[in-house]
Design an enzyme around this catalytic site. Structure first.
Site, PDB file in Angstrom:
ATOM      1  N   LYS A  16       0.826  -1.218   0.000  1.00 32.44           N
ATOM      2  CA  LYS A  16       0.000   0.000   0.000  1.00 32.44           C
ATOM      3  C   LYS A  16       0.853   1.258   0.000  1.00 32.44           C
ATOM      4  CE  LYS A  16      -1.981  -1.352   3.823  1.00 32.44           C
ATOM      5  NZ  LYS A  16      -1.500  -2.730   3.954  1.00 32.44           N
ATOM      6  N   GLY A  17       2.018   1.183   0.685  1.00 40.60           N
ATOM      7  CA  GLY A  17       2.879   2.371   0.794  1.00 40.60           C
ATOM      8  C   GLY A  17       3.275   2.891  -0.580  1.00 40.60           C
ATOM      9  N   HIS A  41       5.400   0.306   6.182  1.00 40.50           N
ATOM     10  CA  HIS A  41       5.152   0.737   4.807  1.00 40.50           C
ATOM     11  C   HIS A  41       6.473   1.086   4.137  1.00 40.50           C
ATOM     12  CE1 HIS A  41       0.780   1.943   5.959  1.00 40.50           C
ATOM     13  NE2 HIS A  41       0.995   0.659   5.959  1.00 40.50           N
ATOM     14  N   GLN A 227      -2.277  -2.195   7.793  1.00 41.26           N
ATOM     15  CA  GLN A 227      -2.675  -3.606   7.846  1.00 41.26           C
ATOM     16  C   GLN A 227      -3.624  -3.906   6.673  1.00 41.26           C
ATOM     17  OE1 GLN A 227      -3.066  -1.903  11.211  1.00 41.26           O
ATOM     18  NE2 GLN A 227      -0.900  -2.326  11.281  1.00 41.26           N
ATOM     19  N   GLY A 305      10.451  -8.729  10.850  1.00 35.71           N
ATOM     20  CA  GLY A 305      11.407  -9.593  10.152  1.00 35.71           C
ATOM     21  C   GLY A 305      10.956 -11.044  10.073  1.00 35.71           C
ATOM     22  N   ARG A 308       6.935 -14.466   6.208  1.00 39.33           N
ATOM     23  CA  ARG A 308       5.477 -14.455   6.023  1.00 39.33           C
ATOM     24  C   ARG A 308       5.005 -15.800   5.488  1.00 39.33           C
ATOM     25  NH1 ARG A 308       6.152  -8.825   3.061  1.00 39.33           N
ATOM     26  NH2 ARG A 308       6.305  -7.491   4.896  1.00 39.33           N
TER      27      ARG A 308
HETATM   28  P1  IMP Z   1      -0.924  -6.655  16.432  1.00 31.84           P
HETATM   29  O1  IMP Z   1      -1.473  -5.692  15.453  1.00 31.84           O
HETATM   30  O2  IMP Z   1       0.512  -6.409  16.777  1.00 31.84           O
HETATM   31  O3  IMP Z   1      -1.786  -6.817  17.643  1.00 31.84           O
HETATM   32  O4  IMP Z   1      -0.932  -8.100  15.733  1.00 31.84           O
HETATM   33  C1  IMP Z   1      -2.141  -8.799  15.415  1.00 31.84           C
HETATM   34  C2  IMP Z   1      -2.015  -9.563  14.116  1.00 31.84           C
HETATM   35  O5  IMP Z   1      -1.949  -8.643  13.038  1.00 31.84           O
HETATM   36  C3  IMP Z   1      -0.756 -10.426  14.002  1.00 31.84           C
HETATM   37  O6  IMP Z   1      -1.056 -11.588  13.251  1.00 31.84           O
HETATM   38  C4  IMP Z   1       0.208  -9.550  13.225  1.00 31.84           C
HETATM   39  O7  IMP Z   1       1.166 -10.303  12.527  1.00 31.84           O
HETATM   40  C5  IMP Z   1      -0.774  -8.872  12.280  1.00 31.84           C
HETATM   41  N1  IMP Z   1      -0.293  -7.564  11.812  1.00 31.84           N
HETATM   42  C6  IMP Z   1      -0.270  -6.401  12.497  1.00 31.84           C
HETATM   43  N2  IMP Z   1       0.206  -5.407  11.745  1.00 31.84           N
HETATM   44  C7  IMP Z   1       0.476  -5.937  10.540  1.00 31.84           C
HETATM   45  C8  IMP Z   1       0.963  -5.390   9.313  1.00 31.84           C
HETATM   46  O8  IMP Z   1       1.222  -4.194   9.169  1.00 31.84           O
HETATM   47  N3  IMP Z   1       1.111  -6.271   8.285  1.00 31.84           N
HETATM   48  C9  IMP Z   1       0.791  -7.583   8.396  1.00 31.84           C
HETATM   49  N4  IMP Z   1       0.314  -8.130   9.512  1.00 31.84           N
HETATM   50  C10 IMP Z   1       0.154  -7.313  10.583  1.00 31.84           C
END
Ligand code: IMP
Length: 442
Positions: A16-17, A41, A227, A305, A308
């Site tokens: 998205k960035g 991003h 997200q 890091g 995925r």
């Molecule tokens: P939290 O947002 O740190 O509470 O994480 C909750 C879930 O959202 C986890 O599975 C994270 O890996 C995922 N998550 C949070 N932020 C991102 C992002 O920017 N990209 C991908 N996954 C994210």
């Protein structure tokens, strides 16, 4: 011209960035409205790579005002680090960005809580958060009594507030961990956060006023989702979600701009699917195909890091989130990552207990137990990173994009074939993929 928005249609990391940076030209404002330092991003301009967590991706463009609005949770040391590293590269964030005094602060106890809650839940129930204190901060926001907003940092009663909250948090954390004491030191936190507040103060303001004035003045505003929609707290794969409204429905609540003012929503999706952390992922390929995608797409988290999880494009999920967020068009990213594959699978439906369904289930157990129904498409096996127009793409790549467009039910407006701004094909309204392929068939 009313507001435009870029949102992720998957589980985040859809690039998205890059889209926000591309669309920033000519905009008056770029707005981050939810999430926090859990986001990552990346903006690539030539040899310059900018990795942003907190700061809107519009920051690279001079003349654009970037806003962080009430729906965001802010970690002061993280945002200051980002501000300082941009300053070292000649970008004066203080003149280009404003932060809402209503945005909540991720305090040290939130990070401790995130870690502790994460440790207390094991196996397939573990959410696998980014450990940035996001969930606990939003929980305190909803709970209200123990929350701190950015504007509170510069109020005279801030020290007293911290002392009261720390006294309670110590009890909760000690009880949960079984330890007698926690590392929280109220006086040290007060001093540290007052120093952060001093540095941030010139940027702290009432962004609602700025935005509502901008709406009245018909200014160009671009909203940047963080997200992805499937991580939305209300509409995603709960409980394996983040703690904010990361789908299109969050734009209005997070920013304070009326929903009917958002005219254009660009839903961004990768040409395949990825997810970080725990939770159901129907099209996951935990095999050499998935590893190939991870290697080709360098699929490792910008923030943590972590490798995925990778899999095939899930059209059932993307159609759901495109409809949920009111996507008016789609940006299909990372098409180049699939270039070496002989054939590519696309999930077109699910089967649960022998029954074919085409809607996205609400229950996590259904999502875990379903079987994806795939259609297989031929690959193109040509490097597409240099493509700048549809004519530069192999026909099978255009056919793949067209298939995705048909399944999602929204026109593809952008195809991205690499991280650089230039590696983008924009499809104008009078140049649809369908017409293009029809013309080629003649
Ligand atoms: P939290 O947002 O740190 O509470 O994480 C909750 C879930 O959202 C986890 O599975 C994270 O890996 C995922 N998550 C949070 N932020 C991102 C992002 O920017 N990209 C991908 N996954 C994210």
């Amino acid at each position: 011209m009313p507001g435009q928005c870029v949102i992720g249609l998957q589980w985040g990391d859809e690039a998205k960035g890059k889209l926000v940076d591309l669309l920033t030209d000519g905009k008056d404002l770029v707005v981050r409205y939810q999430g926090g330092a859990n986001a990552g991003h990346t903006v690539v301009i030539g040899d310059d790579v900018y990795k942003l967590h907190h700061i809107p991706s519009g920051i690279i463009n001079e003349g654009v005002l970037n806003l962080i609005t009430p729906g965001v949770v802010i970690n002061p040391p993280t945002i200051l680090k980002e501000i300082n590293s941009l300053a070292e590269r000649g970008i004066d964030v203080s003149t280009r960005m404003k932060i809402s005094q209503r945005a909540h602060v991720v305090m040290p106890w939130h990070v401790l809580e995130d870690k502790m809650w994460n440790e207390l839940v094991s196996g397939e129930d573990n959410i696998g958060t980014t450990l940035r204190g996001i969930g606990p901060c939003y929980a305190d926001k909803i709970g209200r009594s123990f929350a701190i907003r950015i504007g509170d940092l510069i109020q005279p009663d801030f020290p007293e507030r911290v002392r009261k909250i720390v006294a309670v948090k110590k009890k909760v954390l000690s009880a949960a961990s079984g330890a007698d004491e926690t590392a929280l030191d109220a006086e040290a936190i007060i001093t540290e956060y007052q120093a952060y507040a001093q540095q941030l103060e010139p940027m702290i303001t009432d962004t609602n006023r700025i935005l509502l004035d901008a709406v009245d003045e018909n200014k160009d505003i671009l909203f940047e989702g963080a997200q992805g929609s499937l991580l939305d707290i209300d509409h995603g794969t709960f409980p394996f979600v983040t703690s904010s409204n990361s789908s299109g429905v969050g734009i209005s609540t997070g920013s304070g701009v009326p929903g009917n003012w958002i005219e254009k929503v660009i839903g961004v999706t990768k040409s395949y699917a990825t997810r970080v952390g725990g939770g159901p992922f129907p099209t996951e390929q935990d095999n050499e195909k998935g590893q190939h995608i991870r290697d080709m797409g360098n699929e490792y988290g910008t923030t943590t890091g972590r490798p995925r999880r990778c899999g095939w494009f899930d059209a059932v999920a993307a159609r759901y989130t495109a409809r949920l967020g009111g996507a008016t068009s789609v940006a299909l990213t990372m098409l180049d990552v699939l270039s070496e594959l002989e054939s590519i699978d696309v999930c077109v439906a699910y089967e649960i207990d022998g029954e074919r369904i085409e809607h996205f289930p609400a229950n996590v157990n259904d999502l875990r137990n379903l079987t994806p129904v795939y259609e297989s498409l031929p690959g193109w096996q040509v490097d597409v990173t240099g493509a700048r127009s549809l004519d530069d793409l192999p026909l099978n790549a255009v056919r793949y994009a067209r298939k995705i467009e048909t399944l999602i039910g929204r026109p593809i407006e952008f195809i991205s074939v690499g991280p650089d701004r230039a590696q983008t094909i924009r499809i104008s309204q009078d140049e649809s993929l369908e017409e293009y392929l029809n013309a080629k068939a003649v």
